[in-house]
Scaffold this active site. Structure first.
Site: not given
Ligand SMILES: *Cc1c(COP(=O)(O)O)cnc(C)c1O
Length: 496
Positions: A112
């Site tokens: 993120k």
């Molecule tokens: C948010 C997240 C995901 C999923 O990603 P999306 O874009 O919501 O599909 C996968 N792994 C981690 C560690 C995340 O923080």
């Protein structure tokens, strides 16, 4: 050339990139999408010689056409600096023939950060550009990782205030500690009694409440979203797929024009959608492989063409993927519906009503670029152990879901292309699950003790983000029921 954005539920609406970033969600409840996906205008060989920041500019300038060169470069410089623990920003690790694209080297050690390091800067630049005087209130629902990354990104950013909602029993110990210890005069963190979908639906309902918006506007506030529905989240995520491909070419791991497959551990469908956008822009990606955990609503969707959220919500060891409503899928639905906003609206209203919808055969035929798989809790744990025992490389639980699905796909199809696995979190963030997968004897140990142990067995150093929370003071203890989120927001905004 200027690129405008329209809503997936109303193609009459036309806004600039900065307006789309400020609004987050379209007023009709739809998601903003570019009128046309741009095509990369720099040859891959040239991109291969660029830094991450230069690549980011080359990609993002095509999407954010109402930003000046200076504005955009300024945002990029502020975002991708020494908050990241490597100059490469998103390095590739080759492990047992598979390339792990490590997206966890930022401030909160999950992917993120790739977008949330830059979103606050894009947002304040957008506010200036649109002469916004109101304070921007960022409302965020989080399954664990978004919350902390957004808090870190927006903390003490002038003209903004951020409120994060997370499911009280749905995040890891480290994730919770990271959030409740967040410093900053403009930040609030609220635990809700419910799951991620409750939190997300609550935030969406607040955004769609026009009366409430008017009430707060009188007090000098306006809402925006840091969730992955914001186009300002999606666009920075396209960058690392371009970067990864260009680096593979530069390092002679692949040849000119060689197609690769990408495997993405998926929850809200933002990360994999960014990969799909990269493909549309000209990156030679063959298959986009969507990896789910036991909440395999997307796996079922790709197999049957039916999206059905009516099922048990499973709490897994990959909590950031514990999602039954993948919001960003709406952008893909819109594309495969031939950019038909009426059709998209109809399907999404089905989801809001009965909790399911079925796409047409014609739409389903356009999903050829995608493959899907899922990993059970047991398979995820086995994968962590197997990769560790064979190579010494430790992956987190989310990455292990993708790594398992990658192997499953390779064995099932005999597709010999090279694979890039999006590696979305540091194993330190999920030390308990990771260490227990490697050896059952750790099951009773304290998560924080296991962090020390993880250092030893992996030969890696504890990231700064972990060090910081070990002795930090708990600053946020607010809790509420999922149907009381609006009251909480009102209270916090009036008091600030
Ligand atoms: C948010 C997240 C995901 C999923 O990603 P999306 O874009 O919501 O599909 C996968 N792994 C981690 C560690 C995340 O923080």
């Amino acid at each position: 050339m200027s690129l405008y954005y329209k809503s997936t539920r109303n193609s009459e609406l036309r806004v600039t990139a900065s307006e789309a970033i400020l609004k987050g969600l379209a007023p009709d409840g739809g998601l903003f999408v570019p009128e046309k996906l741009p095509i990369l205008d720099v040859p891959m060989r040239e991109l291969g010689k660029m830094t991450y920041q230069e690549t980011a500019y080359a990609v993002m300038k095509l999407f954010l056409t109402d930003f000046t060169e200076d504005e955009l470069k300024d945002c990029i410089t502020k975002a991708y600096d020494d908050k990241f623990d490597t100059e490469e920003i998103a390095p590739l690790a080759k492990v047992d023939g598979v390339y792990y694209l490590e997206l966890f080297h930022g401030a909160t050690i999950a992917f993120k950060d790739m977008a949330l390091s830059i979103l606050p800067h894009l947002m304040t630049a957008s506010a200036k550009k649109n002469r916004i005087e109101n304070k921007i209130v960022i409302l965020t629902a989080t399954s664990g990782d978004t919350g902390k990354a957004a808090l870190a990104g927006f903390a003490d950013v002038e003209g903004t205030r951020i409120i994060v909602f997370y499911p009280k029993n749905g995040v890891s110990k480290v994730q919770e500690l990271q959030m409740v210890t967040q410093k900053g005069d403009n930040v609030d963190v609220v635990a809700i009694h419910g799951n991620f979908d409750d939190a997300q639906s609550g935030v969406k309902a607040i955004f769609e409440d026009k009366e409430f918006a008017a009430e707060l506007a009188e007090q000098g506030y306006q809402f925006s979203s840091a969730n992955s529905i914001n186009i300002g989240r999606l666009v920075p995520q396209v960058v690392y797929y371009v970067y990864a491909y260009a680096k593979l070419l530069e390092n002679e791991e692949i040849g000119e024009g060689e197609e690769i497959n990408v495997v993405v551990p998926t929850g809200n469908f933002g990360n994999i959608l960014a990969a799909y956008y990269a493909k549309q822009m000209g990156v030679p990606i063959a298959k986009l492989i969507c990896a789910s955990n036991e909440n395999k609503v997307l796996f079922d969707f790709f197999r049957t063409g039916i999206y059905d959220k009516n099922r048990e919500f499973v709490l897994t060891s990959s909590p950031s993927m514990d999602i039954l409503i993948s919001s960003n899928l709406e952008r893909l639905i819109y594309l495969i519906a031939g950019e038909d906003s009426a059709k998209t609206r109809e399907l999404m209203e089905g989801l809001g009503g009965s909790g399911r919808y079925t796409i047409t055969e014609e739409m389903k035929a356009k999903l050829d670029d995608f493959a899907a798989g899922y990993s059970s809790e047991e398979e995820t744990a086995e994968q962590i152990k197997a990769v560790y025992e064979k190579t010494g490389y430790v992956t987190d639980t989310h990455t292990a879901v993708a790594s398992h699905v990658c192997g499953q796909y390779q064995r099932g199809t005999d597709d010999k292309k090279k694979y890039v696995v999006a590696s979305t979190a540091s194993p330190y963030k999920f030390a308990k699950s990771v260490m227990t997968a490697i050896d059952g004897k750790y099951a009773a140990s304290d998560e924080l003790v296991l962090i020390e142990e993880l250092q030893k067995i992996s030969g890696t150093v504890m990231p700064r983000a972990i060090e910081e929370i070990l002795n930090a003071e708990i600053l946020h203890t607010l809790e509420c029921d999922a149907d009381k989120m609006k009251e909480i927001v009102k209270g916090l905004c009036i008091s600030c």
